[in-house]
Structure formats: C-alpha cells, structure tokens
Design an enzyme around this catalytic site. Structure first.
Site, short mmCIF file in Angstrom:
data_model
loop_
_atom_site.label_atom_id
_atom_site.label_comp_id
_atom_site.label_asym_id
_atom_site.label_seq_id
_atom_site.Cartn_x
_atom_site.Cartn_y
_atom_site.Cartn_z
N GLY A 93 -56.49 28.18 29.79
CA GLY A 93 -55.44 28.43 28.79
C GLY A 93 -54.16 27.71 29.16
CG ASN A 94 -51.45 26.61 26.55
OD1 ASN A 94 -50.56 27.32 26.09
ND2 ASN A 94 -52.43 26.11 25.79
#
Ligand code: CTP
Length: 401
Positions: free
Chosen positions: A201-202
């Site tokens: 993810g980020n």
C-alpha cells in the site's frame, strides 16, 4: 470576517452565547446587537465579555457616529438568533424603529435568521407570510427545530443548537459557482494484495481528495467520490464508492469519466501489483529467509483515461496529482520540472504538485502545492487541505467556464 449578531427578545436568547463562542473561536470578529427586549433575557455584560466588543442597542447614543450605517457597512454577515415572531413582522415590513431594524435595512451583507417561538406562533398565517416575504428577499432562514419548548410542551419552534446555526450561516456565504457541474474525484491510496492478509500500500490518507470532494459539493457540484482504503470517511457526501486495488479504481473511473465535467485523480495509485496473489496466507516456515514477489505494472489510469476521453472528443477536464520527493522545499523549480513532465506524460489539463519528501503531508490537515496548467499557467496554494481544495476549485471553475 466581521459578523454582526442580532439577538431578539426570546427565552432562547441565552443560546446566543454559544454562537458568539463558536464564531470567535473560529477567528471571526463578532459585534453583538441585542434588542431592548433581548436584554431582558440576557445581560449586556455577558455578551461584551464573550464577544470582546462593547454592546449597545440604543439608536440614540453616539448619534454623531451614525452607528447604524457604520455597523451595516462593517458587517460581512448578519445573523439574527433567536428571531421572534415580532421581529419577523417588523423586518418583513421594513420597520426601522430600533438599532437592529435600521442596520438590517442599511446592510448589503447576507442576512441569516434563526426563528424561535411556540409552535402555534410559528404556524400562524401571519408568521408564515412574513417568513415567505423575507425568503423572497433573499434572507436565509433556518427552520426552527422540533423539541422541548419554553413550557412543558414540545413541538416545532425550538431554536436550533448554536453549532447548527453557525454551520448554516457560514454555508450561506459559500459561492455556488459549481451548480450543475459533475465531479468524479478519487482519494486515498490503493492496496495490492500479496495474500489474503497482506498487501502493498502507500501512505495516502485521502484527506486532500476528500477535502476537494466536500468543497466541490459545498459549491453546488454533484460529486462522486471514489475512495480507496480511506478510514472513517465522515464526508457527508451524497455519493461515495469504495474501492481497494488499482484495478477496482480503474474500473470505477475509466468507464464513466466522460459523464463528468471534471475528473480529479487525487488518489495515490500503486504502479505495480503482485503477479500471482497467493490464495492462502504465505507461511514463513514454508518460505525461509527470502520471499521473492514478482510485481507487474498496473495501467496508468489517468493517462489511459485522458487518452480515451480525447479519442471520444469529451470535454471532461482532467486533473492529476504529482507526488514528488524533493529534499529542499524551497526548490520550487525542481518540483515544477518534475510536475511538468508528469503533466506532459499524462496529457491532463492540470497537475497539482505535492512535495512529499519527509512524509509529513500524509495524514496532515495542511498542504502546500503548486497547480500547473497545460497552457503554462501556474498557481501556488497553501493552507488547510480544505483551503487548498477551494483554491484548486477556483482554478477549475474558471477553466470550466
Ligand atoms: N496515477 C494513475 N495510475 C497509476 C499511477 C498514478 O492514474 N498507475 C495517477 C495518480 O492518481 C496521480 C498521477 O497519476 O493523479 C500521478 O501519480 P504519481 O504517483 O505522482 O506518479 P506516477 O505516475 O505513479 O509516476 P512516478 O511514480 O514515477 O512518480
């Protein structure tokens, strides 16, 4: 902003203290103007202490200062809360027999009133006619709430809570330049599964995208927010579509972008996904000391959408974000160059450049961005994410016009 708060003589006049508090705490200057009857319910000393301003309701003191005109011209917004039935009747007929009545005839500022009275008085044809007259003159009227009234009875007529009055009053000032416009806005960060429990993810929180969506809706636009993994969206937005992976976000955007006047891609999209997602949890004991994941590229959703929009000769305005890491925040030139090459690569109409070097912008409530247009125009914007949202929407609104 200078707010003039008129208070008329009703039992709920005490609630005006909450309105003054909320307005001053948000940085507004408040001048309180009670009628003589309001002062039977609440003391001038209380109002002066809370507003940090003197309180005077007499038309015939300091006449040389021409108070009613000075107060009328100084105000950016006039609120009257509570507004009694008698006040509605005087205001509707234009009766300027006290300081508040004079100020209301002399001001050009928006006027918001919050009536409060017993149910029978509120529903009386005379009151209804006065409300209708004021409505037609552009006065913004907040309907009374339903609840306990002065006596043991309940019904419609109660003064709404101070926070509802302040929210209503401030939204009455909101410009409505995006009425009839449709916005598709993405926010948050995509997640690419590794196995049923893990993902890549980020750090995007989605706050900036959500702020844009809220601001656009407040300015009258019809908004569809596509939210990627955003926690607790208390957006009050009419339409929100939740997605997780880049593929899901792509599906939500690509097929329908042409139906919108503007597409804003604020979401941080994963450029790669795991080629073979494991259907069961990857066991450490079975993997050993190294885990190799093969990542394959995701499509560039913005670039592809722009391409298909232009092939279809669609007029949808396209806005991308450019998250870049530049060590020295004063290097505007470096940020500009990177953002301009992204603008050219994606062929969108606008790019919003964000320096995310130390990661502080993620989950923060403030932002500092450069807005670059394909035609060479550039704007810088900073402040709360909602303020930045409105500055971006100012640029978009001009371009849509
Ligand atoms: N974007 C997209 N599809 C992707 C990656 C990004 O639509 N696969 C969009 C983002 O929503 C954003 C813009 O493209 O509006 C730029 O995203 P950013 O992450 O800054 O840049 P990338 O295109 O991923 O390029 P790089 O990672 O090399 O900076």
């Amino acid at each position: 902003m200078h707010v003039l708060l008129g208070i008329t003589g009703g039992i709920s006049a005490y609630k005006a203290t909450g309105i003054i508090r909320l307005l001053t705490e948000s940085g507004h200057t408040v001048k309180v103007l009670p009628t003589q009857n309001a002062l039977r319910f609440i003391g001038a000393a209380t109002l002066e202490a809370l507003s940090h301003n003197s309180v005077d309701s007499d038309l015939y003191t300091d006449v040389a200062d021409v108070k009613h005109i000075a107060l009328a011209q100084e105000a950016d917004l006039v609120i009257v809360a509570p507004a009694t039935a008698a006040f509605l009747a005087r205001y509707a007929t234009g009766l300027a027999d006290d300081l508040l009545g004079n100020v209301l005839l002399a001001t050009t500022a928006p006027v918001v009133i919050a009536p409060a009275m017993h149910t029978e008085m509120w529903q009386h044809p005379a009151t209804k006619a006065n409300v209708e007259t004021l409505n037609l003159r552009g006065v913004k009227i907040l309907e009374p709430a339903v609840g306990r009234l002065t006596g043991a009875d309940t019904g419609v007529g109660r003064l709404p809570e101070p926070k509802d009055i302040v929210t209503f009053a401030l939204s009455a000032l909101q410009k409505q330049d995006l009425v009839g416009r449709k916005f598709l806005i993405t926010a948050g960060g995509t997640q690419e599964s590794i196995d049923p429990v893990r993902f890549i993810g980020n750090k995007s929180s989605g706050k900036q995208g959500i702020a844009i969506a809220k601001a656009a809706q407040a300015r009258g636009a019809e908004v569809l927010l596509v939210a990627a993994n955003v926690a607790n969206i208390d957006t009050g937005l009419s339409e929100t579509l939740r997605v997780s992976s880049a593929a899901e976000l792509s599906e939500a955007v690509q097929g329908q972008a042409a139906k919108f006047d503007c597409l804003i891609m604020a979401a941080a999209v994963s450029d790669f996904r795991v080629e073979n997602v494991s259907s069961s949890k990857i066991k450490r004991s079975e993997v050993g000391q190294e885990l190799n994941l093969k990542l394959v590229a995701n499509p560039d959703i913005l670039a592809e959408t722009v391409k298909s929009l232009s092939a279809a000769k669609s007029k949808t305005l396209t806005v991308g974000f450019a998250a870049e890491t530049i060590e020295d925040n004063s290097e505007v030139e470096a940020l500009t160059q990177l953002a301009l090459s992204k603008l050219a690569a994606k062929q969108c109409d606008l790019i919003v450049a964000n320096n995310v070097f130390n990661g502080k912008v993620f989950d923060s409530d403030v932002n500092n961005v450069l807005i670059l247009a394909a035609n060479g125009d550039s704007f810088s914007s900073s402040g709360t994410k909602y303020e930045v949202a409105n500055q971006l929407l100012d640029v978009i609104s001009d371009m849509l016009d």
